[in-house]
Design an enzyme around this catalytic site. Structure first.
Site, short mmCIF file in Angstrom:
data_model
loop_
_atom_site.label_atom_id
_atom_site.label_comp_id
_atom_site.label_asym_id
_atom_site.label_seq_id
_atom_site.Cartn_x
_atom_site.Cartn_y
_atom_site.Cartn_z
N SER A 135 0.87 -1.18 0.00
CA SER A 135 0.00 0.00 0.00
C SER A 135 0.90 1.23 0.00
O SER A 135 1.68 1.43 0.93
CB SER A 135 -0.88 -0.02 1.25
N LYS A 161 -1.37 -1.10 -4.19
CA LYS A 161 -2.51 -0.22 -3.89
C LYS A 161 -1.97 1.19 -3.76
O LYS A 161 -0.93 1.38 -3.10
CB LYS A 161 -3.16 -0.69 -2.58
N LYS A 163 -2.92 5.21 -2.65
CA LYS A 163 -3.88 6.06 -1.93
C LYS A 163 -4.27 7.20 -2.86
O LYS A 163 -3.41 7.76 -3.57
CB LYS A 163 -3.23 6.60 -0.66
N ASP A 188 -7.31 3.35 -2.93
CA ASP A 188 -7.98 3.50 -1.62
C ASP A 188 -8.15 4.98 -1.33
O ASP A 188 -7.17 5.72 -1.23
CB ASP A 188 -7.14 2.82 -0.53
N GLU A 213 -11.38 1.17 -3.09
CA GLU A 213 -11.62 0.97 -1.66
C GLU A 213 -12.16 2.22 -0.99
O GLU A 213 -11.61 3.31 -1.15
CB GLU A 213 -10.29 0.54 -1.02
N ASP A 238 -13.91 -0.81 3.59
CA ASP A 238 -12.96 -0.95 4.69
C ASP A 238 -13.62 -0.32 5.93
O ASP A 238 -14.34 -1.02 6.67
CB ASP A 238 -11.64 -0.24 4.30
N LYS A 262 -10.10 -6.28 8.45
CA LYS A 262 -9.08 -5.93 9.44
C LYS A 262 -9.63 -6.37 10.78
O LYS A 262 -10.69 -5.88 11.20
CB LYS A 262 -8.84 -4.42 9.46
N GLY A 290 -4.29 -3.77 6.26
CA GLY A 290 -3.22 -3.52 7.23
C GLY A 290 -3.33 -2.13 7.81
O GLY A 290 -4.04 -1.27 7.28
O1 OSB Z 1 -7.09 2.33 4.74
O2 OSB Z 1 -6.05 0.52 4.49
C1 OSB Z 1 -6.11 1.65 4.98
C2 OSB Z 1 -2.84 2.43 6.85
C3 OSB Z 1 -3.34 3.19 7.88
C4 OSB Z 1 -4.68 3.47 7.95
C5 OSB Z 1 -5.55 2.98 6.97
C6 OSB Z 1 -5.07 2.20 5.93
C7 OSB Z 1 -3.69 1.95 5.86
C8 OSB Z 1 -3.06 1.21 4.77
C9 OSB Z 1 -1.74 0.55 5.08
O3 OSB Z 1 -3.48 1.19 3.63
C10 OSB Z 1 -1.67 -0.88 4.74
C11 OSB Z 1 -0.42 -1.52 5.33
O4 OSB Z 1 -0.40 -1.79 6.55
O5 OSB Z 1 0.52 -1.73 4.58
MG MG Z 2 -8.38 1.24 3.49
#
Ligand code: OSB
Ligand code: MG
Length: 371
Positions: A135, A161, A163, A188, A213, A238, A262, A290
């Site tokens: 991510s 992924k 952001k 995401d 996402e 999520d 999660k 994660g």
């Molecule tokens: O939305 O998935 C999320 C990290 C912090 C808060 C929200 C998210 C995330 C990630 C990180 O996308 C995923 C990872 O742990 O590598």
């Molecule tokens: Mg997310």
């Protein structure tokens, strides 16, 4: 298992690079580590709340408050049999799932250590390694993002992924797609849009993404249904799915075609397994999300992702993607086939690097049973 003591460590750990989402930028990650002693064994769990209430309403501060003032008094000196017993014990505490999940994780670690079994075995996982991706946070520029993706692809990550946020969405995703035409790619938004933005997001539908996402509000399900109707690409929820009940609502409303599981967001591994089973029953694929976990939370994620309906690669990257120094002696490595091996040791299969734990601790609170 009689609960003899509970210790909370408020941690702050430097990330190898800042992580930026639509709700903010982190250079150091805070979390709360839970240590439970019971009958001569020690179990660890991780609460994945962050310093600020950007992902959801919980923070490391609220986690410490809820655990110290409400959860710990219910548990000390008591015989807590298993995760279900724990859930019924804390059922009068509304919400605060990230807080509860960290405690449940420590109980699973203890249960495994007592039974001589790994968490994967306790959960009934069916794989010895799990498919993973990376991510990637919002970068300074679109070009910088493409360079960052290239770096991770070269390291062997077969799924990426990115952001997105308003102003950094279609252009960023299109640039990555242009450069990597066959990459398994997803985006995401962390709740950065409203239904009125559907037309802005629409070009994403032509980029052959695995999923989009959480585009809309973190407490919404219905508008995601309306958005999904307008998109070919699966919408993945999520933030919105905070319980098995919410997963059922989303399934019944056709609000999404995929769920990011999660355990933290759902209040514990037991609840995560329930969501997994609900989705399996309707053939809705899931994957393991994660929260930039330490080795403790990462071990839990890897074990969870061995369940059969975790069909899509998880946001479970190698330890070095997050931390130069972790709080566990064991580190997770990426295999050449974009997988990570599942720990085989008892419980989470991890041991604590006590010096690292001490050096990252902002505060430590211990509660001991009086009888
Ligand atoms: O939305 O998935 C999320 C990290 C912090 C808060 C929200 C998210 C995330 C990630 C990180 O996308 C995923 C990872 O742990 O590598
Ligand atoms: Mg997310």
């Amino acid at each position: 298992m009689k609960i003899d003591s509970i210790t909370l460590y408020h941690l702050s750990m430097p990330l190898v690079s800042p992580f930026e989402t639509s709700f903010g930028r982190e250079t150091d990650r805070e979390c709360v580590l839970v240590e439970i002693r019971s009958e001569g064994l020690t179990g660890y769990g991780e609460c994945v709340a962050t310093r600020d209430p950007g992902y959801n309403y919980e923070t490391t501060g609220t986690v410490i408050h809820i655990l110290k003032d409400f959860v710990t008094p219910l548990m000390l000196g008591r015989d807590v049999k298993d995760a279900a017993d724990f859930q019924s014990l804390v059922s009068g505490i509304r919400g605060h799932y990230l807080a509860k999940a960290g405690v449940e994780m420590a109980l699973w670690d203890l249960l495994g250590k007592r039974a001589g079994k790994s968490l994967r075995e306790l959960l009934g996982g069916v794989r010895e390694k799990v498919e993973v991706g990376v991510s990637i946070g919002i970068q300074e520029s679109t070009q910088g993002l493409v360079r960052s993706v290239a770096g991770y692809v070269n390291q062997g990550y077969a799924r990426v992924k990115i952001k997105i946020k308003p102003g950094r969405d279609v252009e960023d995703a299109s640039a990555v797609r242009r450069e990597f035409s066959n990459l398994r790619l997803q985006v995401d938004a962390n709740s950065a849009y409203s239904l009125d933005d559907a037309q802005i997001l629409k070009p994403l539908d032509k980029l052959n993404l695995l999923l989009i996402e959480q585009p809309l509000f973190e407490d919404d399900i219905w508008d995601h249904h309306k958005l999904q109707e307008q998109f070919e690409t699966p919408i993945c929820l999520d933030e919105s799915i905070v319980s098995p009940r919410h997963a059922r609502y989303a399934i019944e409303m056709n609000a999404c075609r995929v769920i990011n599981i999660k355990a933290g967001r759902l209040g514990g591994l037991s609840q995560a397994v329930m969501v997994h089973d609900l989705c399996l029953a309707v053939s809705m694929p899931v994957w393991c999300g994660g929260m930039l976990e330490t080795g403790i939370g990462r071990a839990s994620n890897v074990a969870l992702a061995t369940l059969p309906n975790f069909i899509l690669p998880g946001d479970i990257s190698a330890s070095d993607r997050y931390y130069a120094r972790d709080i566990t002696n064991e580190r997770f490595m990426l295999n050449s086939d974009s997988t990570i091996d599942v720990p085989r040791g008892v419980g989470l299969g991890m041991t604590i690097d006590e010096d690292a734990l001490k050096s990252f601790s902002l505060n430590k609170l211990s509660f001991v049973a009086t009888s």
